[in-house]
Write a protein that holds these residues in place. Structure first.
Motif, PDB file in Angstrom:
ATOM      1  N   PHE A 174      62.078 -10.158  26.583  1.00 31.18           N
ATOM      2  CA  PHE A 174      63.080 -10.531  27.589  1.00 31.18           C
ATOM      3  C   PHE A 174      62.567 -11.739  28.377  1.00 31.18           C
ATOM      4  CE2 PHE A 174      65.458 -10.000  31.603  1.00 31.18           C
ATOM      5  CZ  PHE A 174      66.742  -9.869  31.098  1.00 31.18           C
ATOM      6  N   PRO A 175      63.335 -12.817  28.471  1.00 26.91           N
ATOM      7  CA  PRO A 175      62.783 -14.085  28.971  1.00 26.91           C
ATOM      8  C   PRO A 175      62.843 -14.276  30.481  1.00 26.91           C
ATOM      9  CG  PRO A 175      64.992 -14.453  28.143  1.00 26.91           C
ATOM     10  CD  PRO A 175      64.689 -13.002  27.896  1.00 26.91           C
ATOM     11  N   LEU A 176      63.510 -13.379  31.201  1.00 26.59           N
ATOM     12  CA  LEU A 176      63.730 -13.586  32.637  1.00 26.59           C
ATOM     13  C   LEU A 176      62.789 -12.722  33.468  1.00 26.59           C
ATOM     14  CD1 LEU A 176      67.635 -13.497  32.537  1.00 26.59           C
ATOM     15  CD2 LEU A 176      66.146 -15.505  32.441  1.00 26.59           C
ATOM     16  N   GLU A 177      62.579 -13.153  34.714  1.00 29.82           N
ATOM     17  CA  GLU A 177      61.773 -12.387  35.669  1.00 29.82           C
ATOM     18  C   GLU A 177      62.715 -11.620  36.591  1.00 29.82           C
ATOM     19  OE1 GLU A 177      59.549 -15.449  37.571  1.00 29.82           O
ATOM     20  OE2 GLU A 177      58.303 -15.875  35.798  1.00 29.82           O
ATOM     21  N   VAL A 178      62.493 -10.293  36.716  1.00 25.34           N
ATOM     22  CA  VAL A 178      63.410  -9.438  37.471  1.00 25.34           C
ATOM     23  C   VAL A 178      62.632  -8.655  38.520  1.00 25.34           C
ATOM     24  CG1 VAL A 178      65.154  -7.618  37.341  1.00 25.34           C
ATOM     25  CG2 VAL A 178      64.867  -9.210  35.425  1.00 25.34           C
ATOM     26  N   THR A 179      63.124  -8.674  39.755  1.00 26.68           N
ATOM     27  CA  THR A 179      62.557  -7.886  40.844  1.00 26.68           C
ATOM     28  C   THR A 179      63.661  -7.020  41.446  1.00 26.68           C
ATOM     29  OG1 THR A 179      61.030  -9.689  41.357  1.00 26.68           O
ATOM     30  CG2 THR A 179      61.286  -7.965  43.024  1.00 26.68           C
TER      31      THR A 179
ATOM     32  N   LEU B 172      72.759 -18.614  33.980  1.00 28.90           N
ATOM     33  CA  LEU B 172      71.693 -18.880  34.942  1.00 28.90           C
ATOM     34  C   LEU B 172      70.911 -20.099  34.465  1.00 28.90           C
ATOM     35  CD1 LEU B 172      70.489 -17.543  37.556  1.00 28.90           C
ATOM     36  CD2 LEU B 172      68.846 -16.405  36.049  1.00 28.90           C
ATOM     37  N   SER B 173      70.948 -21.135  35.283  1.00 32.65           N
ATOM     38  CA  SER B 173      70.340 -22.404  34.868  1.00 32.65           C
ATOM     39  C   SER B 173      68.820 -22.311  34.815  1.00 32.65           C
ATOM     40  CB  SER B 173      70.747 -23.516  35.844  1.00 32.65           C
ATOM     41  OG  SER B 173      72.139 -23.688  35.847  1.00 32.65           O
ATOM     42  N   SER B 174      68.217 -23.266  34.132  1.00 34.74           N
ATOM     43  CA  SER B 174      66.766 -23.353  34.052  1.00 34.74           C
ATOM     44  C   SER B 174      66.158 -23.423  35.441  1.00 34.74           C
ATOM     45  CB  SER B 174      66.375 -24.578  33.236  1.00 34.74           C
ATOM     46  OG  SER B 174      64.990 -24.819  33.287  1.00 34.74           O
ATOM     47  N   LYS B 175      65.107 -22.604  35.687  1.00 34.36           N
ATOM     48  CA  LYS B 175      64.340 -22.542  36.940  1.00 34.36           C
ATOM     49  C   LYS B 175      65.160 -21.991  38.114  1.00 34.36           C
ATOM     50  CE  LYS B 175      61.396 -24.736  34.385  1.00 34.36           C
ATOM     51  NZ  LYS B 175      60.407 -23.974  33.609  1.00 34.36           N
ATOM     52  N   GLU B 176      66.328 -21.477  37.864  1.00 34.01           N
ATOM     53  CA  GLU B 176      67.201 -20.984  38.933  1.00 34.01           C
ATOM     54  C   GLU B 176      66.902 -19.515  39.221  1.00 34.01           C
ATOM     55  OE1 GLU B 176      71.998 -20.767  40.033  1.00 34.01           O
ATOM     56  OE2 GLU B 176      71.346 -21.203  37.980  1.00 34.01           O
ATOM     57  N   THR B 177      67.020 -19.137  40.516  1.00 34.85           N
ATOM     58  CA  THR B 177      66.889 -17.742  40.948  1.00 34.85           C
ATOM     59  C   THR B 177      68.168 -17.329  41.671  1.00 34.85           C
ATOM     60  OG1 THR B 177      64.484 -17.886  41.196  1.00 34.85           O
ATOM     61  CG2 THR B 177      65.607 -16.119  42.390  1.00 34.85           C
TER      62      THR B 177
ATOM     63  N   GLU C 262      66.078   5.329  47.803  1.00 35.46           N
ATOM     64  CA  GLU C 262      66.644   6.406  48.601  1.00 35.46           C
ATOM     65  C   GLU C 262      68.163   6.396  48.546  1.00 35.46           C
ATOM     66  OE1 GLU C 262      65.121   6.666  52.569  1.00 35.46           O
ATOM     67  OE2 GLU C 262      63.104   6.079  51.960  1.00 35.46           O
ATOM     68  N   HIS C 263      68.720   7.592  48.749  1.00 36.88           N
ATOM     69  CA  HIS C 263      70.172   7.773  48.738  1.00 36.88           C
ATOM     70  C   HIS C 263      70.858   6.826  49.734  1.00 36.88           C
ATOM     71  CE1 HIS C 263      74.081   9.547  48.782  1.00 36.88           C
ATOM     72  NE2 HIS C 263      73.936  10.089  49.967  1.00 36.88           N
ATOM     73  N   LYS C 264      71.895   6.141  49.256  1.00 33.55           N
ATOM     74  CA  LYS C 264      72.728   5.222  50.026  1.00 33.55           C
ATOM     75  C   LYS C 264      72.004   3.938  50.428  1.00 33.55           C
ATOM     76  CE  LYS C 264      76.278   8.405  51.621  1.00 33.55           C
ATOM     77  NZ  LYS C 264      77.039   8.963  52.751  1.00 33.55           N
ATOM     78  N   LYS C 265      70.819   3.709  49.905  1.00 35.26           N
ATOM     79  CA  LYS C 265      70.185   2.406  50.087  1.00 35.26           C
ATOM     80  C   LYS C 265      70.932   1.365  49.253  1.00 35.26           C
ATOM     81  CE  LYS C 265      66.146   2.922  52.459  1.00 35.26           C
ATOM     82  NZ  LYS C 265      65.590   2.029  53.498  1.00 35.26           N
ATOM     83  N   ILE C 266      70.987   0.149  49.760  1.00 37.40           N
ATOM     84  CA  ILE C 266      71.516  -0.982  49.004  1.00 37.40           C
ATOM     85  C   ILE C 266      70.385  -1.554  48.150  1.00 37.40           C
ATOM     86  CG2 ILE C 266      72.548  -3.286  49.165  1.00 37.40           C
ATOM     87  CD1 ILE C 266      74.386  -1.122  50.176  1.00 37.40           C
ATOM     88  N   PHE C 267      70.667  -1.774  46.857  1.00 36.29           N
ATOM     89  CA  PHE C 267      69.660  -2.459  46.057  1.00 36.29           C
ATOM     90  C   PHE C 267      70.294  -3.593  45.261  1.00 36.29           C
ATOM     91  CE2 PHE C 267      71.135   0.821  43.147  1.00 36.29           C
ATOM     92  CZ  PHE C 267      71.033   0.272  41.878  1.00 36.29           C
ATOM     93  N   ARG C 268      69.488  -4.639  45.042  1.00 36.41           N
ATOM     94  CA  ARG C 268      69.924  -5.819  44.302  1.00 36.41           C
ATOM     95  C   ARG C 268      68.810  -6.245  43.347  1.00 36.41           C
ATOM     96  NH1 ARG C 268      72.654 -10.057  48.510  1.00 36.41           N
ATOM     97  NH2 ARG C 268      73.707 -10.710  46.587  1.00 36.41           N
ATOM     98  N   LEU C 269      69.185  -6.980  42.336  1.00 34.22           N
ATOM     99  CA  LEU C 269      68.215  -7.543  41.413  1.00 34.22           C
ATOM    100  C   LEU C 269      68.046  -9.035  41.703  1.00 34.22           C
ATOM    101  CD1 LEU C 269      69.422  -5.904  38.064  1.00 34.22           C
ATOM    102  CD2 LEU C 269      67.817  -4.990  39.760  1.00 34.22           C
ATOM    103  N   ARG C 270      66.812  -9.456  41.876  1.00 34.63           N
ATOM    104  CA  ARG C 270      66.520 -10.882  41.989  1.00 34.63           C
ATOM    105  C   ARG C 270      66.060 -11.352  40.612  1.00 34.63           C
ATOM    106  NH1 ARG C 270      62.433 -11.915  46.363  1.00 34.63           N
ATOM    107  NH2 ARG C 270      60.921 -11.280  44.776  1.00 34.63           N
ATOM    108  N   ILE C 271      66.827 -12.262  40.012  1.00 35.45           N
ATOM    109  CA  ILE C 271      66.574 -12.685  38.634  1.00 35.45           C
ATOM    110  C   ILE C 271      66.262 -14.172  38.610  1.00 35.45           C
ATOM    111  CG2 ILE C 271      67.528 -12.813  36.299  1.00 35.45           C
ATOM    112  CD1 ILE C 271      69.329 -10.472  37.008  1.00 35.45           C
ATOM    113  N   THR C 272      65.137 -14.501  38.015  1.00 28.88           N
ATOM    114  CA  THR C 272      64.690 -15.893  37.898  1.00 28.88           C
ATOM    115  C   THR C 272      64.637 -16.281  36.423  1.00 28.88           C
ATOM    116  OG1 THR C 272      63.361 -15.742  39.914  1.00 28.88           O
ATOM    117  CG2 THR C 272      62.806 -17.502  38.371  1.00 28.88           C
ATOM    118  N   ASN C 273      65.132 -17.482  36.136  1.00 27.65           N
ATOM    119  CA  ASN C 273      65.064 -18.029  34.783  1.00 27.65           C
ATOM    120  C   ASN C 273      63.928 -19.051  34.725  1.00 27.65           C
ATOM    121  OD1 ASN C 273      65.409 -19.205  32.304  1.00 27.65           O
ATOM    122  ND2 ASN C 273      67.469 -19.991  32.683  1.00 27.65           N
TER     123      ASN C 273
END
Length: 536
Positions: free
Chosen positions: A384-389, A465-470, A419-430
């Motif tokens: 998988f080529p992307l960085e995910v947090t 997602l463009s090159s070097k874009e987060t 935790e229950h009802k926490k908001i979560f998001r993925l930070r994805i870098t190319n």
């Protein structure tokens, strides 16, 4: 049911660290005694209280080896005198020193708020027997819970678990209960100590729902039965359910349920010596094997899960519960041809609602999607080529407050605790030199899967997602069942119509988009496992 008071309890919470052991100490008999009232003489009639009482009793008897030495008090039999005699006479004569007792009440509850010169000076909780007068309060007709718990606490059993499924039941305990929110894991010494535990269906300012997703049961008791039936209440996957582990499970599940405004509570009462009733799932009966298998899957112990499912297949290969667990196994193994066969068989069996975690509609939805999704679902996690947090924040927080989610070893997996009802998001870098398109599906803890929109920004959705874009993904809210869920991210060097217009729930074998082989070969996949945190 009368309106609850608006006062709030200020209860101390504490964590008790313990060490998990392998084998529980020998215990005495496990007994269950139940009270259920639908047909009140003067109060509003209930729909499910009797079914709740009988259903819980049968679950404990049929699946977990309990016995019922005393006949249930049902409807007209559940008078104030009969309930008092049950505690003071019948149970006192029946119980022995090493016994475990589960005492269950389903019916109306009530609270009296006492004031002097406009100032609240005390509150008293009650359960309501069948003949109690109403609708105007006649307090002498009810049973005060504090003295009732005092009497129960003096019974000769080693372990007593009281379960109250009634509106305003959480108020009830007052100073009688020391409340806490942490599941005490099994320790040999704990099951030899005296325990007096109580679980209530709602806090005192809340109304408990008389119905829920499992037909014939309230939300609270239906969840309780489900926790025993499938081993979901075994939060640490060790094949043992402690009374406080059960309390935490029911608290989490009911609090997060759709349309629920109730939060169960649990704690200890008089003469508790920090002991724990321990309910074992370790015998070799079909129900115990099934519960252990489901618990193993939910806690990421896939080797154990596979071994137990294979035993169940040898035991009852055509049973709907076995088929459901085999479906989970074959899906995990990427054996989608067999998974499809199982779904078709379950659709033909049409299991009764609540028997397995997937509804009939869920099964139809899966069947409609899985044919076209199976080539994508079978893609291995390689390259998988992307960085995910994974980032989390409180529901009322701001985007600036996002922080990295806690990552832990979860059985054979690495998973994130959210935790229950926490908001979560993925930070994805190319980090590559090329534009990459990213897509996602979700597989929930019950085995239902569906494509999920990853981006709120339509430009990224269309152009990639463009090159070097987060970029940050959509915000997701952690809801659903306690257990392991999975997000699968898919990367492609080109925009794929298959992901933009996927087969979705409700397709029902209709015309669906297919993915081309040349595109399939260029897709890379990453799995992200996550589980609801056990600490609310």
């Amino acid at each position: 049911m009368n309106n609850p008071t608006n006062e709030n309890s200020d209860l101390e919470r504490k964590l008790i660290p313990v060490v998990t052991e392998i084998k529980p100490v020998e215990q005495g008999r496990s007994l269950v005694v139940v009270i259920g009232i639908n047909e009140y003489v003067h109060w509003q009639k209930l729909k499910n209280a009797v079914q709740d009482a009988i259903g819980l009793q049968q679950t404990l008897i049929d699946k977990l080896g309990f016995s019922a030495p005393i006949s249930p008090l049902i409807n007209e039999a559940a008078t104030k005198l009969a309930i008092t005699s049950l505690i003071e006479d019948q149970l006192r004569d029946e119980l022995q020193g090493d016994d475990n007792l589960v005492l269950f009440f389903a019916g109306h509850g009530h609270t009296r708020v006492d004031k002097i010169d406009g100032k609240i000076v005390g509150e008293t909780g009650f359960i309501v027997p069948v003949e109690a007068r109403g609708p105007k309060e006649v307090w002498g007709d009810y049973i005060q819970i504090d003295p009732l718990l005092q009497s129960i606490s003096r019974l000769p059993a080693r372990h007593i678990l009281v379960i109250l499924d009634s509106c305003h039941s959480g108020f009830a305990l007052g100073e009688a209960m020391k409340s806490f929110r942490d599941a005490v894991r099994y320790e040999k010494d704990l099951s030899s100590r005296i325990s007096r535990k109580v679980i209530t269906s709602a806090r005192r300012e809340q109304l408990a729902l008389d119905g829920g997703p499992i037909p014939g049961h309230s939300l609270f008791t239906g969840t309780l039965v489900d926790g025993f039936n499938w081993g979901k209440a075994d939060l640490d996957g060790n094949g043992l359910i402690t009374s406080s582990e059960l309390g935490l499970f029911i608290q989490q599940q009911v609090a997060q349920a759709s349309q629920s405004n109730q939060t169960p509570d649990f704690g200890s009462f008089y003469f508790d010596d920090r002991g724990e009733m321990v309910i074992s799932l370790r015998n070799q009966s079909f129900d115990a094997l099934k519960a252990r298998a489901f618990s193993a899957f939910q806690t990421g112990e896939f080797t154990i899960f596979k071994e137990l499912v294979e035993q169940l297949i040898n035991f009852k290969p055509s049973n709907a519960e076995t088929l459901y667990l085999e479906y989970r196994l074959r899906f995990f193994e990427n054996n989608f041809e067999r998974a499809i066969e199982i779904i078709d068989t379950l659709l033909a069996l049409n299991p009764s609602p609540g028997l397995i975690p997937l509804s009939q509609n869920d099964l139809w939805d899966i069947r409609g999607q899985i044919d076209c999704w199976k080539p994508v679902l079978a893609i291995p996690e390689v390259g998988f080529p992307l960085e995910v947090t994974v980032l989390v924040r409180d529901a009322l927080g701001t985007p600036d407050e996002l922080e990295a989610a806690k990552e832990i070893k979860f059985g054979s997996l690495t998973a994130y605790l959210i935790e229950h009802k926490k908001i979560f998001r993925l930070r994805i870098t190319n980090p590559t030199n090329s534009t990459i398109h990213v897509y996602m599906i979700k597989i929930d803890s019950n085995g239902y899967f569906q494509p999920v929109t990853l981006w709120s920004n339509e430009d990224i959705l269309i152009d990639g997602l463009s090159s070097k874009e987060t970029q940050l993904s959509y915000s997701f809210v952690q809801t659903g069942s306690v257990g392991t869920s999975e997000l699968r991210l898919f990367s492609s060097p080109k925009r794929l119509r298959f992901f933009l217009f996927p087969a979705a729930a409700g397709t029902r074998y209709g015309s669906i988009e297919k993915i081309e082989e040349k595109d399939l070969n260029n897709i890379r996949m990453k799995s992200i496992y996550y589980s609801m945190s056990k600490n609310l």
